[in-house]
Each structure stands twice: as structure tokens, then as C-alpha cells.
Write an enzyme that holds these catalytic residues in place. Structure first.
Site, PDB file in Angstrom:
ATOM      1  N   ASN A 163       0.915  -1.296   0.047  1.00 33.98           N
ATOM      2  CA  ASN A 163       0.192  -0.099   0.029  1.00 33.98           C
ATOM      3  C   ASN A 163       1.088   1.106  -0.024  1.00 33.98           C
ATOM      4  O   ASN A 163       1.512   1.590   0.969  1.00 33.98           O
ATOM      5  CB  ASN A 163      -0.891  -0.171   1.213  1.00 33.98           C
ATOM      6  CG  ASN A 163      -1.675   1.332   1.561  1.00 33.98           C
ATOM      7  OD1 ASN A 163      -1.680   2.100   0.679  1.00 33.98           O
ATOM      8  ND2 ASN A 163      -2.180   1.440   2.337  1.00 33.98           N
ATOM      9  N   LYS A 220       0.000   4.216  -0.207  1.00 35.35           N
ATOM     10  CA  LYS A 220      -0.581   5.382   0.180  1.00 35.35           C
ATOM     11  C   LYS A 220      -0.409   6.685  -0.820  1.00 35.35           C
ATOM     12  O   LYS A 220      -0.492   6.377  -2.054  1.00 35.35           O
ATOM     13  CB  LYS A 220      -0.115   5.715   1.550  1.00 35.35           C
ATOM     14  CG  LYS A 220      -0.048   4.387   2.570  1.00 35.35           C
ATOM     15  CD  LYS A 220      -0.063   4.673   3.919  1.00 35.35           C
ATOM     16  CE  LYS A 220      -0.045   3.536   4.849  1.00 35.35           C
ATOM     17  NZ  LYS A 220      -0.028   3.568   6.056  1.00 35.35           N
ATOM     18  N   HIS A 246      -9.343   0.990   4.898  1.00 34.09           N
ATOM     19  CA  HIS A 246      -8.059   1.450   5.714  1.00 34.09           C
ATOM     20  C   HIS A 246      -8.345   2.243   6.618  1.00 34.09           C
ATOM     21  O   HIS A 246      -9.252   3.296   6.646  1.00 34.09           O
ATOM     22  CB  HIS A 246      -7.148   2.041   4.720  1.00 34.09           C
ATOM     23  CG  HIS A 246      -5.718   2.081   5.284  1.00 34.09           C
ATOM     24  ND1 HIS A 246      -5.334   2.901   5.943  1.00 34.09           N
ATOM     25  CD2 HIS A 246      -4.847   1.147   4.991  1.00 34.09           C
ATOM     26  CE1 HIS A 246      -4.219   2.702   6.490  1.00 34.09           C
ATOM     27  NE2 HIS A 246      -3.794   1.643   5.753  1.00 34.09           N
ATOM     28  N   GLU A 257      -6.824   4.742   7.866  1.00 34.16           N
ATOM     29  CA  GLU A 257      -6.703   6.091   7.415  1.00 34.16           C
ATOM     30  C   GLU A 257      -8.048   6.735   6.839  1.00 34.16           C
ATOM     31  O   GLU A 257      -8.369   7.896   6.954  1.00 34.16           O
ATOM     32  CB  GLU A 257      -5.402   6.416   6.754  1.00 34.16           C
ATOM     33  CG  GLU A 257      -4.146   6.253   7.269  1.00 34.16           C
ATOM     34  CD  GLU A 257      -3.011   5.626   6.695  1.00 34.16           C
ATOM     35  OE1 GLU A 257      -2.767   5.793   5.557  1.00 34.16           O
ATOM     36  OE2 GLU A 257      -1.999   5.266   7.305  1.00 34.16           O
ATOM     37  N   GLU A 293      -5.379  -4.941  10.533  1.00 34.46           N
ATOM     38  CA  GLU A 293      -4.459  -3.876  10.897  1.00 34.46           C
ATOM     39  C   GLU A 293      -4.779  -3.050  12.171  1.00 34.46           C
ATOM     40  O   GLU A 293      -5.589  -2.422  12.197  1.00 34.46           O
ATOM     41  CB  GLU A 293      -4.432  -2.891   9.689  1.00 34.46           C
ATOM     42  CG  GLU A 293      -3.719  -3.638   8.529  1.00 34.46           C
ATOM     43  CD  GLU A 293      -3.574  -2.678   7.448  1.00 34.46           C
ATOM     44  OE1 GLU A 293      -2.356  -2.636   6.930  1.00 34.46           O
ATOM     45  OE2 GLU A 293      -4.076  -1.544   7.164  1.00 34.46           O
ATOM     46  N   GLY A 338       2.533   2.419  10.822  1.00 36.29           N
ATOM     47  CA  GLY A 338       3.701   3.569  10.650  1.00 36.29           C
ATOM     48  C   GLY A 338       4.142   3.553  12.009  1.00 36.29           C
ATOM     49  O   GLY A 338       5.031   4.662  12.106  1.00 36.29           O
ATOM     50  N   SER A 371       3.314  -1.921  10.461  1.00 34.23           N
ATOM     51  CA  SER A 371       4.880  -1.991  10.691  1.00 34.23           C
ATOM     52  C   SER A 371       5.509  -3.345  10.320  1.00 34.23           C
ATOM     53  O   SER A 371       6.401  -3.766  10.775  1.00 34.23           O
ATOM     54  CB  SER A 371       5.231  -1.543  11.972  1.00 34.23           C
ATOM     55  OG  SER A 371       4.839  -0.422  12.491  1.00 34.23           O
TER      56      SER A 371
HETATM   57  P1  PGA Z   1       2.848   0.308   7.646  1.00 34.13           P
HETATM   58  O1  PGA Z   1       1.491   0.612   6.835  1.00 34.13           O
HETATM   59  O2  PGA Z   1       3.202  -1.053   7.167  1.00 34.13           O
HETATM   60  O3  PGA Z   1       3.700   1.589   6.902  1.00 34.13           O
HETATM   61  O4  PGA Z   1       2.665   0.394   9.001  1.00 34.13           O
HETATM   62  C1  PGA Z   1       0.562  -0.707   6.809  1.00 34.13           C
HETATM   63  C2  PGA Z   1      -0.883   0.024   6.352  1.00 34.13           C
HETATM   64  O5  PGA Z   1      -1.189   1.188   6.532  1.00 34.13           O
HETATM   65  O6  PGA Z   1      -1.498  -0.657   5.311  1.00 34.13           O
END
Ligand code: PGA
Length: 255
Positions: free
Chosen positions: A9, A11, A95, A97, A167, A173, A212
Site C-alpha cells: 500500500n 498510500k 483502511h 486512514e 491492521e 507506521g 509495521s
Molecule cells: P505500515 O502501513 O506498514 O507503514 O505500518 C501499513 C498500512 O497502513 O497498510
């Protein structure tokens, strides 16, 4: 055994140049490419660039978000039909976010999954609890509430594989990763929940972990029997790191 899936992903990162270089780096690893279902989720504006760059690679791709509406006067939105028109296989929905920054509710996520399914896309449905819910022991309740409206949508599509990405919001992140056993426990709950709601062959339900994931922690997480792959954010931007995650997970899996 499930075929492992690694979804990147991106983003709101990357550009055409980065996509070209990333696909070139991947293309050097034929054996690895064939052993895993690789998926790239770039910004929607670059789906066409991925379509062109990945035409000779076993790399599927998909969108990060699409509208709840099928078409109409929704300036700035993209429809699931447009995502499908660009050759996408997958559509990420829900997601965290999108849920937190753009106020997407569980019902909207289900409507987006419905739009994706109507246009022949396989939704990758993200679920996961906040740090507060985690602390309050509410993880399973939160995940069940997020899954519930989506399950109803799948009923009309018995032949479409179900892909859920667990997640934990606090792991995204942050560099914080739950213990592999804790991930296994939530994945087992997700499998039980989905299996109770839907008639699906075991292999038609894949549960990815996200938050992460790095080359250094992927093997331990993937060793858990209910972890079928990963949704990777930051570490997917670097093709070498992403491929190393693939190499590391292929090393050991007991079931
Ligand atoms: P990350 O993000 O691997 O940077 O923690 C995962 C995601 O948001 O799908």
C-alpha cells in the site's frame, strides 16, 4: 496451504519514475514472483502506469479507495467501474486512514466492498482496533463490528475470494508490532467469524496482517498458521525490502 499474498500500500507516495524502477527491481526475481501473490496498491492516478510497467510481470494491482457511488456528480471521486476499467484485480476498502481521516463508517466500507464486487474486483477489507480499544480488551468486539456489515455483502458473491487485512491502528507506521501469538489469536477469531457468516472454502478466505511489517519481523509473523500474507505500507516503497519480506516468509511455514 494458502498461497501467500504480499500487498504493498503506497498510500500517497511515489510517481511514474518510482513505479518504473520498482517494477524493474521486481522483475529480476522470477522465482520469488511466482511463489507469492504480489499486489501493488499505488495512488489511483498511477494505476495506468502500473498497468503499463507490470504488463510482463505476475503482479496484480488495485486501488486504495473508491466511491460508494457507481457514477454521477461527485467531483474528485473515482468509481469502482473505473478501477476495474484500468485492469485492477483488487480494491482496498476500509483502511484505518480512510476510517479516521475521512470518517468512513463500517456501513460505508460495506458499500464500497459492494461496489467493488459489482465490478468484478476483489476487495481487500481492512479492519483493526485503536490503541484505546486494544487497552480496553475490545479488539475482537471492534473487529467483529467492522466485519459484520461486509459479510452481508459477500453473500451474493459466493465465488469471490474473501481477503481481510487485520491492521491494528496503533501498529500502522509506528514500528510497534503485536506479538505473533496475539496476531494469530485475532486472525483465528476473524476466520471463525467469516466462516460462521459465509460458506467459503478455507483457501478462499485469506487473512493478511498489516502494521509495521518489515523484512526483519515478517518471518516470525508469517510462521503463525492463520497469517496468510501481509499488507505492507512503508516497507513496500522500497522494492528490495519488499522482496526481502517475500524471501523471508518463504523460508518457514509449518502449516
Ligand atoms: P505500515 O502501513 O506498514 O507503514 O505500518 C501499513 C498500512 O497502513 O497498510
Amino acid at each position: 496451504m494458502h498461497r501467500p499474498m504480499l500487498a504493498g500500500n503506497w498510500k500517497m507516495h511515489g510517481d511514474r519514475h518510482a513505479i518504473k524502477q520498482w517494477c524493474q527491481a521486481l522483475s529480476a526475481h522470477t522465482g520469488l514472483l511466482e511463489a507469492i501473490d504480489w499486489v501493488l496498491l499505488p495512488p489511483a492516478l498511477y494505476l495506468e502506469a502500473v498497468r503499463l510497467e507490470a504488463s510482463d510481470l505476475p503482479l496484480a494491482y488495485g486501488s486504495q479507495n473508491h466511491s460508494v457511488h457507481s457514477q454521477g456528480a461527485y467531483t474528485g471521486e473515482i468509481a469502482a467501474s473505473m478501477v476495474a476499467d484500468l485492469g485492477c484485480t483488487y480494491a482496498l476498502v476500509g483502511h484505518s486512514e480512510r476510517r479516521s481521516l475521512y470518517h468512513e463508517t463500517d456501513e460505508m466500507v460495506a458499500e464500497k466492498a459492494a461496489q467493488a464486487l459489482q465490478h468484478g474486483l476483489i476487495p481487500i477489507v481492512c479492519v483493526g482496533e485503536s490503541w484505546e480499544a486494544h487497552g480496553d480488551g475490545q479488539t475482537e468486539a471492534v473487529v467483529a463490528a467492522q466485519l459484520s456489515p461486509v459479510m452481508a455483502v459477500y453473500e451474493a458473491y459466493p465465488d469471490v475470494p474473501v481477503v481481510i487485512a487485520y491492521e491494528p491502528v496503533w501498529a500502522i507506521g509506528s514500528g510497534k508490532v503485536p506479538a505473533p501469538e496475539a496476531v494469530q489469536s485475532v486472525h483465528a477469531m476473524i476466520r471463525a467469524f467469516c466462516t460462521a457468516a459465509l460458506e467459503r472454502d478455507e483457501l478462499a478466505l485469506s487473512i493478511l496482517y498489516g502494521g509495521s511489517v518489515r523484512a526483519a519481523n515478517a518471518a516470525d509473523l508469517f510462521a503463525m498458521p492463520e497469517v496468510n500474507g501481509f499488507l505492507v505500507g512503508g516497507a513496500s516503497l522500497d522494492a528490495t525490502e519488499f522482496m526481502t519480506i517475500g524471501e523471508n516468509i518463504l523460508c518457514n511455514k509449518s502449516s
